[in-house]
Every structure is written in C-alpha cells, then in structure tokens.
Design an enzyme around this catalytic site. Structure first.
Site, PDB file in Angstrom:
ATOM      1  CG  HIS A 253      11.466  25.574  48.354  1.00 27.06           C
ATOM      2  ND1 HIS A 253      11.791  24.248  48.198  1.00 27.06           N
ATOM      3  CD2 HIS A 253      11.184  26.023  47.112  1.00 27.06           C
ATOM      4  CE1 HIS A 253      11.721  23.907  46.926  1.00 27.06           C
ATOM      5  NE2 HIS A 253      11.338  24.969  46.238  1.00 27.06           N
ATOM      6  CG  HIS A 319      15.489  29.310  41.503  1.00 21.80           C
ATOM      7  ND1 HIS A 319      15.398  29.014  42.846  1.00 21.80           N
ATOM      8  CD2 HIS A 319      15.644  28.132  40.861  1.00 21.80           C
ATOM      9  CE1 HIS A 319      15.481  27.703  43.013  1.00 21.80           C
ATOM     10  NE2 HIS A 319      15.635  27.139  41.823  1.00 21.80           N
TER      11      HIS A 319
END
Length: 442
Positions: A253, A319
C-alpha cells in the site's frame, strides 16, 4: 516474554515524522480557509500536477470513463458493490427506532437520523483504489444520507476510469477529481464551488488522516484511517509463504504501512522472513513493500497463545489475519482490532476488495476505542421524550425540582416547578424545591 526478531522505526523517528505532517497540514488548511478555490487549484497543480476550471466531473465525462472499461470490469465492480450493499442493508436492519413508556404517561424514544451531507475520500494517487468508493458511498446511501460527494485524485494525469465508474455506480451525487489535503479541506471547509459537508469519511495517507484529525469538530469524521496496517497471527499450522504473502500484500500500500508477524513458532518466524526476502525480489510492487517492511515491519515470537493474544491487543492493528489451530478462540477473546480475517482460506485482500465487510478501518491504535466504518456511522441516534398526562408531568417535576436545587440550578427548578403548579395543583413559592409528598400520596 515476547522476543523481537525484527523491529521497525523507533518511536522518536515516527514522532518527528508526525510533527512534520501536522505542521504541513495546518498550513494548507489555513490557506484553503482563507482563499478557497484559488488555494485548492494551486495545491492540486503543485501536488498532483492537475488543474482545470472545475474539478467536478460532468455527466459526459463520467460516461466517457465508463466507456473505457470492459463489460467484465463493470460486472466485477457491480458484484463487489452488491456484496457491500447487502451487508450494509443487513446492518441497517439491526438498527431500530425505539418508543417505550417508561412510567405511566412518560414516553421516551430514539430515532436513527441520517447525516445530511457526507464527503467521501477515495485514495488513488498510486493505485486506483476503486473499492473505497463502494465502502463509503454505498454505505452512506444505505443509511439514507441525502447528499454524498466524492473526491479522488487524478491517476496518471487524468481521472481514473475505474474509480469514476465505482463512484457513479455506487450513487455519488457529485464526483470531484481532487486529492490529498486539498480535497479534504475543500469538502469540510467549503469553497466558492464546493458546498461543505457535515461528515468526512474514507482512508488515505498520513496527510489525509491528519487533515481529518484537524478538522474533527468542525465536521464529523468516520475514524482515523491512515496508512494500512496488517498483523498476521500464525502458528505452525501454516507456512512461511502464506504469512509472507499476506504481510507483503498489505505492505505494498505504501512505504509507511506497518506489517507485523506475531507467532509462537520460532521456525515459522525465520521461514517467513526468508520468504519475504524471496518475494520482495519478484513482487512488482517490491520497492514500496520493501521500504514498508524495512521501516515498519516487525516479527515477534511469543511463548504462548495467551501471550500472543495480549500482544495483539497491545498492537491494536487495523487488519488482523489469524491462522492458527484456534482461530475462533482469538475471535472470541481479542478486543482491539479493526477487522478479523479467520483462517488461511480468507485474507485481508478479500475484505479490501470484494467480500462485503467495510474496509475503512481504524489505524494508529484507534481500534482500542472504535470499530470500522459501517452504516451506523452515518446515523445520529437522537432521543425524544413526551409527557402525556398531567399526573406524570407533576410527578416528574417534583423530582426534577429537588434535584435541580441540589445542584444550585434555580432556573432549572422553576421549569419543573411551573409544571408542578400548573398540572399538579401545588402552590410552590418561586425559587424553592418541591417538598416530597407523603408516602400515601405517592
């Protein structure tokens, strides 16, 4: 005691970077406040090399973006949006208005009232992250928000067709090609061409997250959703390849995305670190993922599952991928996380893109006090009350009178006393508390 085989940047280095971000954001937001569209245009040209007379896309431009996608592309977007919409609708169905008589003649209730205007940020400077449009726009629309606008940065010097398609198909009322702090500031503060919103939602980089933090209070925000974080909790029921893949799949990311392995297997820890080096050599996004891994990656080896649980709650990751022989035990006992992904058959990418749960999740330890974006974030739970009988008003008023005087609030007491006089027939001198009735009277 947990053992660190690898640590990320130290706290001091991260704090110094955070201070620089805060100062930059404060200066830019003040510029937008003072100069409106002119500041936004200069900032867009400076940071995104993107300028045009109006940053809002026209219907013709939206149609042109849709025409650049294949039927399969559009079908896939529609499939993902259906999953997100279905889950949001199920969540909305759990939120019921309330009306209850708590005492004879006293009715209390609440209504779930949608926020009027919402601004959704869809990150897309490095990758066209169209999934963020599903997560924000669809969920706001399911909640009943009347005006939902979107901002996404240009991609390769033009609107990203997939992002535009996702925003349009999700039901956005206004679509702007605008990124970064300037997008957040324009939506929250408003400019000559963009009406301000009541709430900001959506993930972004550290600058976007800081802009939302500084604007919180002026507008509502969903949560602090900064650079992606991932935590893999694993034991020797899985191998290093799957652990490394799931770590690097999120590290790509951006260079500030933490990726942490938490395990009770020293062998798995070493195997995962070897696999990470192998995969970094072949992953097309390897340079970005490598910087994230080198600066923010960690490998922690614990002595027991209980110690792993304690460390996981301390980390409070966005997450959390759980791959152990007791996945449901972690689900039932963990308290600090954005979203859980249980077992090797699922993974964070499913949640990010398609499975239906919302991928806008708390980062920077915000999981200690909030969950992720969901339909309830777009609803204000507003209470109401009604007293329907003289007897009830007088009875409540007597308690209210005495409690107000106990706090020294004579005016509050008089609000109650007036009802006691009018509806209860009692003669109360101004500025005194209602005397309690006899037990027989009660």
């Amino acid at each position: 005691m947990p053992q660190w085989l690898k640590r990320g940047k130290n706290v001091e280095e991260r704090a110094a970077a955070d201070r620089q971000v805060r100062a930059t954001v404060e200066t830019i937001l003040a510029d937008i406040e003072g100069r409106g569209d002119a500041a936004v245009r200069e900032l867009s040209a400076r940071f995104d090399n993107w300028d045009r007379p109006d940053f809002r896309l026209t219907p013709a431009e939206i149609d042109a973006c849709l025409a650049q996608l294949t039927p399969q592309d559009l079908h896939d977007i529609e499939f993902a949006q259906t999953q997100v919409r279905n889950f949001a609708q199920k969540q909305r169905a759990t939120l019921q208005d309330l009306e209850v008589e708590t005492l004879p003649g006293v009715t209390l209730g609440h209504r779930h009232v949608p926020i009027n205007a919402v601004g959704c940020y869809v990150p897309g400077g490095k990758y066209p992250l169209l999934a963020s449009a599903h997560m924000s726009v669809i969920t706001a629309k399911v909640a009943g928000c009347a005006r939902v606008i979107t901002c996404a940065p240009p991609f390769n010097g033009k609107p990203a067709p997939a992002i535009v398609a996702a925003q349009h198909m999700a039901g956005a009322d206004e679509i702007y090609v605008l990124g970064g702090i300037q997008a957040i500031g324009a939506m929250a503060i408003g400019t000559q061409s963009i009406d301000p919103v009541d709430m900001l939602v959506g993930p972004g980089n550290a600058f976007v997250a800081e802009a939302k933090r500084q604007l919180y209070g002026r507008v509502g925000i969903d949560l602090f959703a900064g650079p992606t974080e991932t935590l893999v909790i694993a034991d020797d029921t899985v191998d290093g390849e799957i652990c490394a893949t799931d770590l690097l799949g999120q590290a790509e990311h951006g260079p500030t995305s933490p990726a942490i392995l938490l395990t009770n297997s020293l062998a798995l820890a070493h195997e995962t670190m070897r696999e990470i080096e192998r995969l970094l050599g072949i992953l097309p996004t390897g340079p970005v993922a490598r910087q994230a891994w080198e600066d923010f990656g960690e490998v922690i080896v614990c002595d027991s599952y209980e110690e792993m649980l304690a460390e996981a709650d301390r980390i409070a990751s966005e997450h959390v991928q759980v791959m152990t022989d007791r996945d449901l035990w972690f689900r039932d006992h963990m308290s600090n996380y954005g979203a859980l992904f249980l077992g090797p058959r699922t993974n964070v990418a499913y949640g990010d893109k398609v499975i239906g749960t919302n991928h806008t999740l708390p980062t920077q330890k915000a999981a200690r006090y909030t969950g992720g974006l969901w339909v309830g974030k777009f609803l204000k739970t507003c209470t109401w009350q009604e007293v329907t009988t003289d007897e009830a008003s007088a009875a409540i008023g007597e308690y209210g009178s005495r409690l107000s005087m106990l706090e020294g609030f004579v005016g509050h007491a008089e609000q109650a006393n007036l009802r006691v006089r009018r509806y209860g027939g009692r003669n109360l001198p101004y500025g005194t508390a209602a005397a309690p009735r006899t037990q027989a009277a009660e």
